[in-house]
Design a protein around this motif. Structure first.
Motif, PDB file in Angstrom:
ATOM      1  N   TRP A  32      -8.819  26.879  24.135  1.00 24.03           N
ATOM      2  CA  TRP A  32      -8.187  26.082  25.183  1.00 24.03           C
ATOM      3  C   TRP A  32      -8.972  26.235  26.474  1.00 24.03           C
ATOM      4  N   ASN A  33      -9.214  25.111  27.171  1.00 25.05           N
ATOM      5  CA  ASN A  33      -9.870  25.148  28.467  1.00 25.05           C
ATOM      6  C   ASN A  33      -9.101  24.241  29.419  1.00 25.05           C
ATOM      7  N   GLU A  34      -8.611  24.793  30.511  1.00 22.50           N
ATOM      8  CA  GLU A  34      -7.707  24.042  31.386  1.00 22.50           C
ATOM      9  C   GLU A  34      -8.414  23.226  32.455  1.00 22.50           C
ATOM     10  N   CYS A  35      -9.678  23.502  32.742  1.00 25.12           N
ATOM     11  CA  CYS A  35     -10.326  22.699  33.787  1.00 25.12           C
ATOM     12  C   CYS A  35     -11.839  22.700  33.646  1.00 25.12           C
ATOM     13  N   LEU A  36     -12.381  21.541  33.351  1.00 23.88           N
ATOM     14  CA  LEU A  36     -13.818  21.301  33.388  1.00 23.88           C
ATOM     15  C   LEU A  36     -14.040  20.171  34.385  1.00 23.88           C
ATOM     16  N   ARG A  37     -14.729  20.460  35.462  1.00 22.52           N
ATOM     17  CA  ARG A  37     -14.913  19.475  36.534  1.00 22.52           C
ATOM     18  C   ARG A  37     -16.124  18.586  36.225  1.00 22.52           C
ATOM     19  N   VAL A  38     -15.864  17.307  36.043  1.00 22.12           N
ATOM     20  CA  VAL A  38     -16.900  16.326  35.729  1.00 22.12           C
ATOM     21  C   VAL A  38     -17.154  15.482  36.974  1.00 22.12           C
ATOM     22  N   ARG A  39     -18.402  15.419  37.390  1.00 19.33           N
ATOM     23  CA  ARG A  39     -18.764  14.734  38.630  1.00 19.33           C
ATOM     24  C   ARG A  39     -19.469  13.413  38.324  1.00 19.33           C
ATOM     25  N   ARG A  40     -19.095  12.374  39.069  1.00 17.75           N
ATOM     26  CA  ARG A  40     -19.715  11.067  38.924  1.00 17.75           C
ATOM     27  C   ARG A  40     -19.970  10.467  40.313  1.00 17.75           C
ATOM     28  N   HIS A  41     -21.144   9.889  40.497  1.00 26.01           N
ATOM     29  CA  HIS A  41     -21.441   9.114  41.700  1.00 26.01           C
ATOM     30  C   HIS A  41     -20.924   7.690  41.474  1.00 26.01           C
ATOM     31  N   VAL A  42     -19.988   7.256  42.309  1.00 21.45           N
ATOM     32  CA  VAL A  42     -19.387   5.931  42.151  1.00 21.45           C
ATOM     33  C   VAL A  42     -19.209   5.299  43.523  1.00 21.45           C
ATOM     34  N   PRO A  43     -19.175   3.971  43.598  1.00 20.65           N
ATOM     35  CA  PRO A  43     -18.780   3.346  44.867  1.00 20.65           C
ATOM     36  C   PRO A  43     -17.304   3.634  45.122  1.00 20.65           C
ATOM     37  N   LEU A  44     -16.920   3.686  46.372  1.00 22.02           N
ATOM     38  CA  LEU A  44     -15.509   3.928  46.689  1.00 22.02           C
ATOM     39  C   LEU A  44     -14.616   2.908  45.997  1.00 22.02           C
ATOM     40  N   SER A  45     -15.072   1.669  45.929  1.00 20.84           N
ATOM     41  CA  SER A  45     -14.294   0.626  45.253  1.00 20.84           C
ATOM     42  C   SER A  45     -14.081   0.960  43.780  1.00 20.84           C
ATOM     43  N   GLY A  46     -15.060   1.634  43.144  1.00 22.12           N
ATOM     44  CA  GLY A  46     -14.920   2.030  41.749  1.00 22.12           C
ATOM     45  C   GLY A  46     -13.863   3.104  41.570  1.00 22.12           C
ATOM     46  N   PHE A  47     -13.809   4.051  42.511  1.00 19.42           N
ATOM     47  CA  PHE A  47     -12.754   5.068  42.468  1.00 19.42           C
ATOM     48  C   PHE A  47     -11.386   4.422  42.577  1.00 19.42           C
ATOM     49  N   ILE A  48     -11.220   3.527  43.544  1.00 19.37           N
ATOM     50  CA  ILE A  48      -9.923   2.880  43.725  1.00 19.37           C
ATOM     51  C   ILE A  48      -9.550   2.052  42.501  1.00 19.37           C
ATOM     52  N   ALA A  49     -10.525   1.354  41.943  1.00 17.54           N
ATOM     53  CA  ALA A  49     -10.255   0.555  40.739  1.00 17.54           C
ATOM     54  C   ALA A  49      -9.845   1.441  39.576  1.00 17.54           C
ATOM     55  N   MET A  50     -10.411   2.651  39.497  1.00 20.39           N
ATOM     56  CA  MET A  50     -10.037   3.551  38.413  1.00 20.39           C
ATOM     57  C   MET A  50      -8.593   4.014  38.548  1.00 20.39           C
ATOM     58  N   VAL A  51      -8.196   4.417  39.756  1.00 21.07           N
ATOM     59  CA  VAL A  51      -6.813   4.882  39.897  1.00 21.07           C
ATOM     60  C   VAL A  51      -5.828   3.731  39.688  1.00 21.07           C
ATOM     61  N   GLU A  52      -6.298   2.502  39.886  1.00 23.86           N
ATOM     62  CA  GLU A  52      -5.434   1.360  39.612  1.00 23.86           C
ATOM     63  C   GLU A  52      -5.236   1.116  38.121  1.00 23.86           C
ATOM     64  N   THR A  53      -6.012   1.798  37.269  1.00 29.57           N
ATOM     65  CA  THR A  53      -5.772   1.709  35.829  1.00 29.57           C
ATOM     66  C   THR A  53      -4.724   2.713  35.358  1.00 29.57           C
ATOM     67  N   PHE A  54      -4.307   3.648  36.226  1.00 24.89           N
ATOM     68  CA  PHE A  54      -3.304   4.633  35.833  1.00 24.89           C
ATOM     69  C   PHE A  54      -2.031   3.915  35.391  1.00 24.89           C
ATOM     70  N   SER A  55      -1.369   4.456  34.395  1.00 24.73           N
ATOM     71  CA  SER A  55      -0.124   3.843  33.923  1.00 24.73           C
ATOM     72  C   SER A  55       0.930   3.825  35.026  1.00 24.73           C
ATOM     73  N   SER A  56       0.925   4.831  35.912  1.00 28.61           N
ATOM     74  CA  SER A  56       1.907   4.867  36.997  1.00 28.61           C
ATOM     75  C   SER A  56       1.662   3.729  37.993  1.00 28.61           C
ATOM     76  N   TYR A  57       0.400   3.446  38.289  1.00 25.25           N
ATOM     77  CA  TYR A  57       0.102   2.325  39.190  1.00 25.25           C
ATOM     78  C   TYR A  57       0.478   1.001  38.526  1.00 25.25           C
ATOM     79  N   ARG A  58       0.180   0.879  37.237  1.00 20.30           N
ATOM     80  CA  ARG A  58       0.535  -0.367  36.539  1.00 20.30           C
ATOM     81  C   ARG A  58       2.048  -0.567  36.510  1.00 20.30           C
ATOM     82  N   SER A  59       2.780   0.546  36.384  1.00 20.33           N
ATOM     83  CA  SER A  59       4.240   0.455  36.393  1.00 20.33           C
ATOM     84  C   SER A  59       4.739  -0.022  37.757  1.00 20.33           C
ATOM     85  N   LEU A  60       4.159   0.538  38.841  1.00 24.81           N
ATOM     86  CA  LEU A  60       4.519   0.077  40.184  1.00 24.81           C
ATOM     87  C   LEU A  60       4.167  -1.394  40.356  1.00 24.81           C
ATOM     88  N   LYS A  61       3.001  -1.789  39.870  1.00 22.37           N
ATOM     89  CA  LYS A  61       2.565  -3.178  40.008  1.00 22.37           C
ATOM     90  C   LYS A  61       3.513  -4.130  39.289  1.00 22.37           C
TER      91      LYS A  61
END
Length: 269
Positions: free
Chosen positions: A195-224
């Motif tokens: 078991w491993n509880e945290c592996l930090r994966v880093r990605r260079h993305v445009p800020l718009s890409g980060f926001i678009a990713m969190v908009e795919t969360f099921s919680s955001y879709r539920s709010l939408k």
């Protein structure tokens, strides 16, 4: 699957475009397997979505099959131009179309929290060969950003956004998906497991890409679905606050996005 989500075509397309493919985790899975078996014939990626993780397994196995309950997700999987040894099948995670003891690796990448956990673990045991491996991985929704010397302020803003989405989490996954995977890990009877509880994966993305990713969360879709105007305003407030702190007007400004993966690996006796 016990819960059916991600089935609209627009959601599936956003999921394919913005979700992070877990290349780093594939190396860890294969290292675990290589120390324990010589069988690399058939890998099955359960809840594969549009195949982002499935195709990463192709170089290591004779055959790779991605399975998902969502036809909208599978329609976006790369059947033409993708690896020739990868194919896809539509089925529930708890009813895999494979013979007993036929599979060398069963994976579920950011999907197992939606399954009927007991039935899925039983099904994985059924299809795995003796010595075959099970690998379950996901990540927490509290992704972090790095940008110059304002990273802490950016992450305080992100925490506000995550807190606003928290009431819209699907009750099936409760308040903490790590606890779901930890519970599955402890209920898995295989003596050889990690078991491993945290592996930090880093990605260079445009800020718009980060926001678009969190908009795919099921919680955001539920709010939408509940209040489209509020969802759009929440996303807009996040973007504007982040841009102000970064002192830029361009949503294409590059940030480092840190995704916190957790995972467990186990070998069937």
């Amino acid at each position: 699957m016990a819960v059916r989500l991600f089935e609209g075509s627009d959601h599936a397309e956003a999921y394919l475009k913005f979700r992070v493919a877990p290349q780093e985790l594939i190396g860890i899975i294969m290292s675990f397997m290589e120390k324990r078996t010589r069988n690399f014939h058939l890998a099955v990626d359960v809840g594969c979505g549009s195949g982002q993780g499935t195709t990463l397994l192709a170089p290591f196995f004779t055959e790779v099959v991605g399975t998902d309950v969502s036809p909208a997700q599978l329609q976006l999987a790369p059947t033409d131009g993708g690896p020739s040894n990868v194919s896809y099948r539509q089925c529930p995670a708890e009813e895999l179309p494979f013979e007993c003891e036929e599979v060398d690796l069963v994976t579920a990448m950011t999907a197992a929290h939606w399954f009927d956990h007991r039935r899925f673990l039983h099904e994985a045991y059924r299809v795995l060969r003796p010595g075959g491996c099970l690998a379950l991985l996901s990540y927490t929704m509290d992704m972090e950003l790095e940008y110059g010397d304002v990273s802490k302020t950016l992450n305080d803003i992100c925490k506000e956004f995550y807190a606003a989405l928290f009431p819209y989490r699907n009750p099936h996954i409760g308040s903490n998906s790590v606890e779901i995977y930890a519970g599955m890990f402890h209920s898995c009877p295989y003596p050889d497991k990690e078991w491993n509880e945290c592996l930090r994966v880093r990605r260079h993305v445009p800020l718009s890409g980060f926001i678009a990713m969190v908009e795919t969360f099921s919680s955001y879709r539920s709010l939408k679905e509940t209040d489209p105007a509020e969802a759009a305003q929440l996303s807009s407030r996040l973007r504007n606050k982040l841009l102000a702190v970064m002192k830029t007007s361009s949503p294409d400004a590059e940030v480092i996005m840190i995704v916190k993966y957790f995972y467990w690996l186990a070998r069937k006796p």
